[in-house]
Design an enzyme around this catalytic site. Sequence first.
Site, PDB file in Angstrom:
ATOM      1  N   GLY A 241       0.769  -1.240   0.000  1.00  0.00           N
ATOM      2  CA  GLY A 241       0.000   0.000   0.000  1.00  0.00           C
ATOM      3  C   GLY A 241       0.797   1.284   0.000  1.00  0.00           C
ATOM      4  O   GLY A 241       0.211   2.357  -0.169  1.00  0.00           O
ATOM      5  N   GLU A 279       3.671  -7.254   0.871  1.00  0.00           N
ATOM      6  CA  GLU A 279       2.972  -7.512  -0.413  1.00  0.00           C
ATOM      7  C   GLU A 279       2.823  -6.187  -1.131  1.00  0.00           C
ATOM      8  O   GLU A 279       1.769  -5.563  -1.059  1.00  0.00           O
ATOM      9  CB  GLU A 279       1.555  -8.030  -0.172  1.00  0.00           C
ATOM     10  CG  GLU A 279       1.405  -9.283   0.618  1.00  0.00           C
ATOM     11  CD  GLU A 279      -0.055  -9.514   1.031  1.00  0.00           C
ATOM     12  OE1 GLU A 279      -0.940  -8.719   0.647  1.00  0.00           O
ATOM     13  OE2 GLU A 279      -0.293 -10.487   1.739  1.00  0.00           O
ATOM     14  N   ARG A 282       2.146  -1.140  -6.166  1.00  0.00           N
ATOM     15  CA  ARG A 282       2.310   0.190  -6.756  1.00  0.00           C
ATOM     16  C   ARG A 282       3.708   0.797  -6.571  1.00  0.00           C
ATOM     17  O   ARG A 282       4.311   1.296  -7.526  1.00  0.00           O
ATOM     18  CB  ARG A 282       1.286   1.142  -6.125  1.00  0.00           C
ATOM     19  CG  ARG A 282       1.303   2.553  -6.680  1.00  0.00           C
ATOM     20  CD  ARG A 282       0.455   3.486  -5.815  1.00  0.00           C
ATOM     21  NE  ARG A 282      -0.862   2.953  -5.557  1.00  0.00           N
ATOM     22  CZ  ARG A 282      -1.914   3.087  -6.359  1.00  0.00           C
ATOM     23  NH1 ARG A 282      -1.809   3.784  -7.466  1.00  0.00           N
ATOM     24  NH2 ARG A 282      -3.081   2.563  -6.040  1.00  0.00           N
ATOM     25  N   ARG A 318      -7.620   4.632 -14.349  1.00  0.00           N
ATOM     26  CA  ARG A 318      -7.581   5.195 -12.990  1.00  0.00           C
ATOM     27  C   ARG A 318      -8.252   6.569 -12.858  1.00  0.00           C
ATOM     28  O   ARG A 318      -8.986   6.792 -11.902  1.00  0.00           O
ATOM     29  CB  ARG A 318      -6.148   5.227 -12.460  1.00  0.00           C
ATOM     30  CG  ARG A 318      -5.515   3.830 -12.365  1.00  0.00           C
ATOM     31  CD  ARG A 318      -4.137   3.847 -11.712  1.00  0.00           C
ATOM     32  NE  ARG A 318      -4.205   4.273 -10.346  1.00  0.00           N
ATOM     33  CZ  ARG A 318      -3.795   5.446  -9.887  1.00  0.00           C
ATOM     34  NH1 ARG A 318      -3.241   6.327 -10.705  1.00  0.00           N
ATOM     35  NH2 ARG A 318      -3.922   5.755  -8.625  1.00  0.00           N
ATOM     36  N   TYR A 322     -11.354   6.419 -10.252  1.00  0.00           N
ATOM     37  CA  TYR A 322     -11.351   7.069  -8.945  1.00  0.00           C
ATOM     38  C   TYR A 322     -10.608   8.394  -8.940  1.00  0.00           C
ATOM     39  O   TYR A 322      -9.822   8.664  -8.025  1.00  0.00           O
ATOM     40  CB  TYR A 322     -10.877   6.168  -7.797  1.00  0.00           C
ATOM     41  CG  TYR A 322      -9.900   5.056  -8.106  1.00  0.00           C
ATOM     42  CD1 TYR A 322     -10.257   3.734  -7.855  1.00  0.00           C
ATOM     43  CD2 TYR A 322      -8.642   5.307  -8.620  1.00  0.00           C
ATOM     44  CE1 TYR A 322      -9.374   2.699  -8.100  1.00  0.00           C
ATOM     45  CE2 TYR A 322      -7.750   4.270  -8.860  1.00  0.00           C
ATOM     46  CZ  TYR A 322      -8.130   2.970  -8.598  1.00  0.00           C
ATOM     47  OH  TYR A 322      -7.256   1.940  -8.847  1.00  0.00           O
ATOM     48  N   CYS A 348     -16.407   6.918 -26.119  1.00  0.00           N
ATOM     49  CA  CYS A 348     -17.749   7.511 -26.104  1.00  0.00           C
ATOM     50  C   CYS A 348     -18.378   7.410 -24.723  1.00  0.00           C
ATOM     51  O   CYS A 348     -19.371   6.678 -24.513  1.00  0.00           O
ATOM     52  CB  CYS A 348     -18.622   6.828 -27.147  1.00  0.00           C
ATOM     53  SG  CYS A 348     -17.956   7.091 -28.784  1.00  0.00           S
ATOM     54  N   GLU A 349     -17.775   8.037 -23.780  1.00  0.00           N
ATOM     55  CA  GLU A 349     -18.272   8.099 -22.397  1.00  0.00           C
ATOM     56  C   GLU A 349     -17.884   9.466 -21.838  1.00  0.00           C
ATOM     57  O   GLU A 349     -16.728   9.898 -22.012  1.00  0.00           O
ATOM     58  CB  GLU A 349     -17.609   7.035 -21.507  1.00  0.00           C
ATOM     59  CG  GLU A 349     -17.980   5.611 -21.799  1.00  0.00           C
ATOM     60  CD  GLU A 349     -19.408   5.253 -21.418  1.00  0.00           C
ATOM     61  OE1 GLU A 349     -20.009   5.954 -20.589  1.00  0.00           O
ATOM     62  OE2 GLU A 349     -19.919   4.277 -21.987  1.00  0.00           O
ATOM     63  N   TYR A 377      -1.326  -0.560 -12.090  1.00  0.00           N
ATOM     64  CA  TYR A 377      -2.777  -0.420 -12.323  1.00  0.00           C
ATOM     65  C   TYR A 377      -3.047   0.393 -13.594  1.00  0.00           C
ATOM     66  O   TYR A 377      -3.992   1.174 -13.655  1.00  0.00           O
ATOM     67  CB  TYR A 377      -3.457   0.191 -11.083  1.00  0.00           C
ATOM     68  CG  TYR A 377      -3.095  -0.557  -9.814  1.00  0.00           C
ATOM     69  CD1 TYR A 377      -3.579  -1.838  -9.603  1.00  0.00           C
ATOM     70  CD2 TYR A 377      -2.234  -0.007  -8.864  1.00  0.00           C
ATOM     71  CE1 TYR A 377      -3.224  -2.568  -8.466  1.00  0.00           C
ATOM     72  CE2 TYR A 377      -1.871  -0.724  -7.723  1.00  0.00           C
ATOM     73  CZ  TYR A 377      -2.377  -1.996  -7.533  1.00  0.00           C
ATOM     74  OH  TYR A 377      -2.008  -2.710  -6.413  1.00  0.00           O
TER      75      TYR A 377
HETATM   76  C1  LIG Z   1      -4.138  -8.072  -0.468  1.00  0.00           C
HETATM   77  C2  LIG Z   1      -3.349  -7.048  -1.191  1.00  0.00           C
HETATM   78  N1  LIG Z   1      -2.021  -7.026  -1.024  1.00  0.00           N
HETATM   79  C3  LIG Z   1      -1.264  -6.116  -1.666  1.00  0.00           C
HETATM   80  C4  LIG Z   1      -1.813  -5.158  -2.504  1.00  0.00           C
HETATM   81  C5  LIG Z   1      -0.905  -4.192  -3.182  1.00  0.00           C
HETATM   82  O1  LIG Z   1      -1.170  -2.877  -2.895  1.00  0.00           O
HETATM   83  P1  LIG Z   1      -0.229  -1.726  -3.434  1.00  0.00           P
HETATM   84  O2  LIG Z   1      -0.146  -1.880  -4.906  1.00  0.00           O
HETATM   85  O3  LIG Z   1      -0.882  -0.485  -3.041  1.00  0.00           O
HETATM   86  O4  LIG Z   1       1.116  -1.920  -2.769  1.00  0.00           O
HETATM   87  C6  LIG Z   1      -3.192  -5.139  -2.686  1.00  0.00           C
HETATM   88  C7  LIG Z   1      -3.823  -4.107  -3.535  1.00  0.00           C
HETATM   89  O5  LIG Z   1      -4.745  -3.430  -3.215  1.00  0.00           O
HETATM   90  C8  LIG Z   1      -3.995  -6.104  -2.018  1.00  0.00           C
HETATM   91  O6  LIG Z   1      -5.315  -6.141  -2.169  1.00  0.00           O
END
Ligand SMILES: Cc1ncc(COP(=O)(O)O)c(C=O)c1O
Length: 396
Positions: A241, A279, A282, A318, A322, A348-349, A377
């Site tokens: 995140g 994990e 981004r 994106r 959002y 066309c949106e 993303y």
């Molecule tokens: C379970 C989980 N782990 C990791 C991520 C990776 O998030 P980010 O790309 O923000 O690091 C996500 C994405 O939302 C996720 O759902």
Amino acid sequence: MSRKLLSYKNQELCFGLKQQPLLAFVKNYKQPVIVYDLDIIKERIEWIQSWKRLGKLHYAVKANFHLDILRLIKSMNCGADVVSVGEIKRALEAGFTAQDIIFSGVGKSKEELLWAIERDIYQINIESISELNKIVLISQQTGKTVNVGLRINPEIDAETHKSISTALKDSKFGLDFESALIAIQIISENKSVNLKALSFHLGSQIMNVNVFEKALGVMKPFYLKAKSKCPELDRFDLGGGIGIDYKDADSAEDEKRWKQLEAVFEKELAGFEATYLLEIGRFLVARSGVMLSRVEIIKETPLKKFLVLDVGMTHLMRPALYDAYHEILPLKLLAGAKQDYDIVGPICESTDVLAEQRSLTPIHEEEFVALCDVGAYGSVMASNYNLRDEAIEIFI
Ligand SMILES: Cc1ncc(COP(=O)(O)O)c(C=O)c1O
């Protein structure tokens, strides 16, 4: 000292760690092009892997599943975090092994769980009691022992856009603490399921890393409680995140933000024994890609000036999805007064808007712009709506 990833040299936009001019990539232009610099990803992995207490960095494949990117990440001893069997297959194709893979996701089907369990996936992160019950059944039917994590919803506001917050009280993701206790009870009564990990993921594009401090404040006591019931628990999966400033592509600032997060982990986890997993998506790949697009039409209405590109929401969803901000820069820096444009796509949106009221240096039809920081993303969210040519992906 700043280390910009996008800058003008001799009036030409340059990109990447080696600051290569982007105009070369639109010479025989036929359709949108995404230019990637893998060295950017490499550098970021090195920053994160320098954290001494890290067990393993798992890359969130959802951010970008291009095989060249996955192969690079695998070659640097990372694991993968996936959310479907499709992503598992892609990760295996890139060279990851089943033991490199964490299987996350709120809606895994019975078939997907069976597929993953038959292949001895390293860790399945469970998000509901129903999912756990399916895993117990499959483990009993197949005789396989399954290593699982429980994804907890610690109910911490990640202070990011609501659409990418995943740990609010009303989020669909993860297990609330009460349900997690029930899950721990079920696991402790079943020999074929091992509770190996607790995980949390607060959301994406997190700029205030102090939210991790809050999350760890509630997660640590719960980890100890879980371990007292399931002593095999030894992995603490800290999710992903960490965000980037989409208005300023500066490696030095990004590295600083990672260091801030590392300091939070160091402080909060001092003396706490576990194998730490991350994990991240981004933060590793967003900066690595820029999308080049041609200005097709410049159009003036009584209210606005529009720049209509050949890139739209079907290439980069994106902004429409959002309201995400992407820097949009002309490849050639022309002298003259700046003008405000709404920069839109050809789809066309009415929501096919990439940026509103952006001030740009002079630009003409058939010239090119770069949409910055599209490595995460970006292409993975492309659709074939309106059947326009998809973007070509090139690596420098
Ligand atoms: C379970 C989980 N782990 C990791 C991520 C990776 O998030 P980010 O790309 O923000 O690091 C996500 C994405 O939302 C996720 O759902």
